[in-house]
Design a protein around this motif. Structure first.
Motif, mmCIF file in Angstrom:
data_model
loop_
_atom_site.group_PDB
_atom_site.id
_atom_site.type_symbol
_atom_site.label_atom_id
_atom_site.label_comp_id
_atom_site.label_asym_id
_atom_site.label_seq_id
_atom_site.Cartn_x
_atom_site.Cartn_y
_atom_site.Cartn_z
ATOM 1 N N ASN A 170 3.077 9.639 -8.910
ATOM 2 C CA ASN A 170 4.162 9.977 -7.978
ATOM 3 C C ASN A 170 5.317 8.987 -7.997
ATOM 4 O OD1 ASN A 170 2.634 12.175 -7.153
ATOM 5 N ND2 ASN A 170 1.712 11.056 -5.468
ATOM 6 N N GLN A 171 5.302 7.993 -8.851
ATOM 7 C CA GLN A 171 6.408 7.044 -8.998
ATOM 8 C C GLN A 171 6.869 6.457 -7.664
ATOM 9 O OE1 GLN A 171 7.414 6.061 -12.126
ATOM 10 N NE2 GLN A 171 5.670 7.294 -12.701
ATOM 11 N N THR A 172 5.940 5.937 -6.871
ATOM 12 C CA THR A 172 6.270 5.312 -5.603
ATOM 13 C C THR A 172 6.115 3.810 -5.722
ATOM 14 O OG1 THR A 172 4.013 5.398 -4.737
ATOM 15 C CG2 THR A 172 5.398 7.339 -4.368
ATOM 16 N N TRP A 173 6.546 3.090 -4.716
ATOM 17 C CA TRP A 173 6.401 1.629 -4.716
ATOM 18 C C TRP A 173 4.948 1.234 -4.520
ATOM 19 C CZ3 TRP A 173 4.261 -0.554 -0.416
ATOM 20 C CH2 TRP A 173 4.257 0.222 0.737
ATOM 21 N N TRP A 174 4.153 2.145 -3.948
ATOM 22 C CA TRP A 174 2.739 1.859 -3.690
ATOM 23 C C TRP A 174 1.943 2.028 -4.971
ATOM 24 C CZ3 TRP A 174 0.174 -0.414 0.027
ATOM 25 C CH2 TRP A 174 -1.198 -0.276 0.083
ATOM 26 N N THR A 175 1.099 1.066 -5.292
ATOM 27 C CA THR A 175 0.250 1.164 -6.474
ATOM 28 C C THR A 175 -0.757 2.281 -6.266
ATOM 29 O OG1 THR A 175 0.480 -1.202 -6.845
ATOM 30 C CG2 THR A 175 -1.331 -0.101 -7.951
ATOM 31 N N ASN A 176 -0.723 3.265 -7.138
ATOM 32 C CA ASN A 176 -1.571 4.426 -6.977
ATOM 33 C C ASN A 176 -2.033 4.909 -8.343
ATOM 34 O OD1 ASN A 176 -2.785 6.776 -6.226
ATOM 35 N ND2 ASN A 176 -0.969 7.727 -5.369
#
Length: 84
Positions: free
Chosen positions: A5-11
């Protein structure tokens, strides 16, 4: 590291991520952290205490992935708005 999802949260989180040495890391340190982990604004607290009047009882994320929501007055309308 692959991020979904290209978020700042590592996922997704890796085992290595869970080893970060911080007093807020409850994987390493039992009990509550030394300070707040979230601090809502006064506006957020007021919105909960005094919610705006609305006829909408149902909501869901739109099906197009835009991040918007669809609101419905009746359960039947809500069901009609469900994603395929």
């Amino acid at each position: 590291m692959t991020r979904i999802n290209q978020t700042w949260w590592t996922n997704p989180l890796s085992y290595e991520n869970l080893q970060f040495d911080s007093p807020y890391n409850t994987y390493l340190y039992a009990g509550l952290p030394p300070g707040p982990i979230a601090n809502p604004s006064i506006e957020a607290l007021q919105a909960v205490a005094f919610p705006e009047t609305s006829p909408y009882y149902f909501f869901q994320a739109t099906c197009d992935g835009s991040g918007y929501h669809t609101f419905s007055v009746t359960f039947e309308d809500h069901l009609a708005n469900l994603c395929p």
